[in-house]
Design a protein around this motif. Structure first.
Motif, PDB file in Angstrom:
ATOM      1  N   ARG A  29       0.773  -1.234   0.049  1.00  0.00           N
ATOM      2  CA  ARG A  29       0.110   0.232  -0.004  1.00  0.00           C
ATOM      3  C   ARG A  29       0.745   1.394   0.215  1.00  0.00           C
ATOM      4  N   THR A  30       1.784   1.372   0.881  1.00  0.00           N
ATOM      5  CA  THR A  30       2.905   2.663   0.880  1.00  0.00           C
ATOM      6  C   THR A  30       3.506   2.627  -0.244  1.00  0.00           C
ATOM      7  N   GLY A  36       4.703   7.380  -3.195  1.00  0.00           N
ATOM      8  CA  GLY A  36       4.861   5.947  -2.514  1.00  0.00           C
ATOM      9  C   GLY A  36       6.425   5.700  -2.332  1.00  0.00           C
ATOM     10  N   THR A 438      -5.236   6.274   0.026  1.00  0.00           N
ATOM     11  CA  THR A 438      -4.003   5.722   0.065  1.00  0.00           C
ATOM     12  C   THR A 438      -3.080   6.681  -0.467  1.00  0.00           C
ATOM     13  N   THR A 441      -2.627   9.526   1.751  1.00  0.00           N
ATOM     14  CA  THR A 441      -1.966   9.060   3.043  1.00  0.00           C
ATOM     15  C   THR A 441      -0.474   8.896   2.631  1.00  0.00           C
ATOM     16  N   ASN A 442      -0.056   8.539   1.614  1.00  0.00           N
ATOM     17  CA  ASN A 442       1.279   8.403   1.245  1.00  0.00           C
ATOM     18  C   ASN A 442       2.000   9.597   0.740  1.00  0.00           C
TER      19      ASN A 442
END
Length: 538
Positions: A29-30, A36, A438, A441-442
């Motif tokens: 995910r990261t 990323g 995601t 967030t990244n």
């Protein structure tokens, strides 16, 4: 290693079957998006690889759980089919399973969830068409933006531009026919030294031939050479039915040596007589013959890789023969030039100006073997994504704009569904929103605030707004963040297929070799033995 979660009674609970998929989703995910992070993959032999390519990370992981292996297969299939979107597949699988767990806790039966997911996926794909944009032609400037989007976050900005240029140049050189394009990567250089060459590059590291022993060091070019090709060994024929030769005296020894020398002279004369100036042999060439050919002005290349051998034959118009004795001027082909060059520490031959089949080679450089390999993977992704977009003729705004829009569409439609499928549609939409969350967030921004802002912009008619490279809402079309429509469609379909398969599983039943078929009361001498031994190798 991705392990297995096993219940005490030897079976897995339904929610535990989803644990492996969730672990995989968390692992990659990261790496999603331009912000990323990379993963450092350490092999059992100590090999260290740093990458944020989701498909490669999963490929290199030691996955033992059967559910995890299903996810791995889906990611590999996505990467093989369209060259991008493997991380998206895994993240979607994890999000859909998480929502399914919530729905089950609310009392919904797995079959209700499965049917609802199927209907929601069909609806989402139908609605996807309204967010697609069409390409104008092969020379559409947006193709370069699509190629660069596939690289963004995997290299610096200047390199991203360079990758996009190289991918587009290489595809245009072969009229977007990737079967006529070869990718080669070599350590000992920088990305800016990468070039697209017209023709075929032959890597002599896979051959025992050394250019240092053939002629001159450095770069040397043979203009308009005649290309001869022999698909067999070149040298003294070995007897097939005689194990040894007994010589009675020195005279017989001299006669044997003279015979062999005469035969070598004949072989060299036949090559020279054919007019060949470059000789490709798929197998080995006798050392004395090779030396004599060099002295006569012929460049011999032995043990040419089979795939390269066949490509050279097609591109040059040369007819491979099974014996030097069959070589004639009619069996030779030609190119504009053959250049001997050392790339890094690797000796190569470049055949440029192929008359029979237009070929191109993307010659890529990297500072270390790992970097060179990573450069090649990124370039391959750029090329695949660009080709897929052109084949499909459509692209969509990136940055999570499309999944956000589809989630909002599903939420609007779910209100009109009279049964509990309404909850499944809402859960499916929430899973789609995992992608923009995601990305935010990244990038280090608040995912809830970012998603809320994007939804507000969509409500006002700006349906191309997504998560920008800096993590803030931005118009993806204006920012040049474009993705093939096929990549998202394929990722969504594969994710739903895997999730459906997992939700149908209520237990994982393990068998033990010492318990299988050991009923002593019904033991038969003709019981199955697990297959024929030769079946493993074939």
């Amino acid at each position: 290693m991705l392990g297995e979660t096993t219940a005490d009674d030897g079976t897995d609970e339904p929610n535990n079957t989803q644990t492996a998929a969730g672990e995989l989703a968390d692992a990659v995910r990261t790496t999603l998006g331009p912000s990323g992070l990379d993963k450092m993959v350490v092999g059992e032999n100590g090999t260290v690889i740093v990458t944020n390519d989701g498909s490669k990370i999963i490929e290199w992981m030691d996955i033992t759980h059967p559910v995890g292996q299903l996810v791995e297969q889906a990611a590999a299939a996505q990467d093989s089919a369209v060259g991008d979107g493997a991380t998206t597949v895994v993240v979607l699988i994890g999000a859909l399973l998480e929502e399914a767990a919530t729905l089950r806790s609310d009392g919904l039966h797995p079959t209700t969830i499965i049917d609802g997911y199927g209907r929601a996926a069909e609806t989402a794909i139908d609605h996807l068409a309204q967010y697609e944009r069409s390409l104008h032609s092969r020379h559409d400037d947006r193709l370069a933006q699509i190629a660069k989007t596939a690289v963004t976050g995997r290299w610096d900005d200047a390199s991203t531009e360079r990758f996009g240029e190289l991918a587009l140049t290489a595809l245009q050189a072969v009229e977007f026919d990737t079967s006529r394009l070869t990718l080669k990567s070599y350590p000992g250089g920088e990305l800016r030294e990468s070039v697209c060459l017209d023709g075929v590059v032959v890597d002599l590291e896979t051959s025992s031939t050394s250019l240092d022993t053939l002629s001159h060091p450095g770069t040397q070019t043979h203009a308009e050479p005649a290309i001869a090709m022999v698909d067999a060994e070149i040298g003294i024929e070995e007897p097939s039915h005689i194990e040894s030769v007994t010589l009675q005296d020195t005279t017989q020894r001299s006669e044997l040596q003279a015979h062999e020398q005469d035969r070598r002279t004949e072989l060299v004369a036949q090559v020279v007589q054919s007019g060949a100036t470059v000789l490709f042999c798929q197998k080995s060439i006798d050392e004395a013959v090779r030396t004599a050919l060099v002295q006569r002005g012929v460049l011999p290349v032995e043990r040419t890789r089979r795939d390269e051998f066949d490509v050279i034959a097609r591109a040059t118009g040369s007819t491979p023969v099974l014996s030097v004795d069959e070589l004639t001027a009619d069996t030779t082909g030609t190119v504009a030039s053959v250049t001997q060059r050392t790339v890094g520490t690797t000796q190569t031959l470049t055949l440029q100006g192929c008359p029979e089949e237009q070929r191109a080679t993307l010659l890529l450089r990297g500072g270390t073997p790992h970097v060179a390999g990573e450069v090649r993977r990124i370039a391959a992704d750029c090329i695949d994504v660009t080709r897929v977009t052109l084949d499909d003729g459509a692209f969509v705004p990136g940055g999570g704009a499309v999944p956000t829009a589809l989630a909002m569409d599903l939420a609007a439609l779910s209100s009109g569904i009279p049964d509990r499928t309404q909850l499944v549609f809402d859960g499916f939409g929430t899973a789609l929103e995992a992608l923009p969350r995601t990305l935010a967030t990244n990038a280090g921004t608040d995912p809830l605030n970012t998603l809320a802002t994007i939804q507000q912009r969509h409500d006002s008619g700006s349906e191309t707004v997504g998560v920008g490279p800096d993590g803030h809402p931005q118009d993806m079309i204006a920012a040049g963040v474009l993705e093939p429509a096929t990549v998202f469609t394929s990722a969504l379909q594969r994710a739903v297929a895997v999730v459906t398969q997992i939700l149908r599983v209520d237990d994982i039943v393990r068998t033990s070799p010492d318990k299988r078929g050991t009923d002593s009361e019904h033991d038969h001498s003709h019981a199955a033995t697990g297959g024929y031994p030769w079946a493993v190798g074939h």
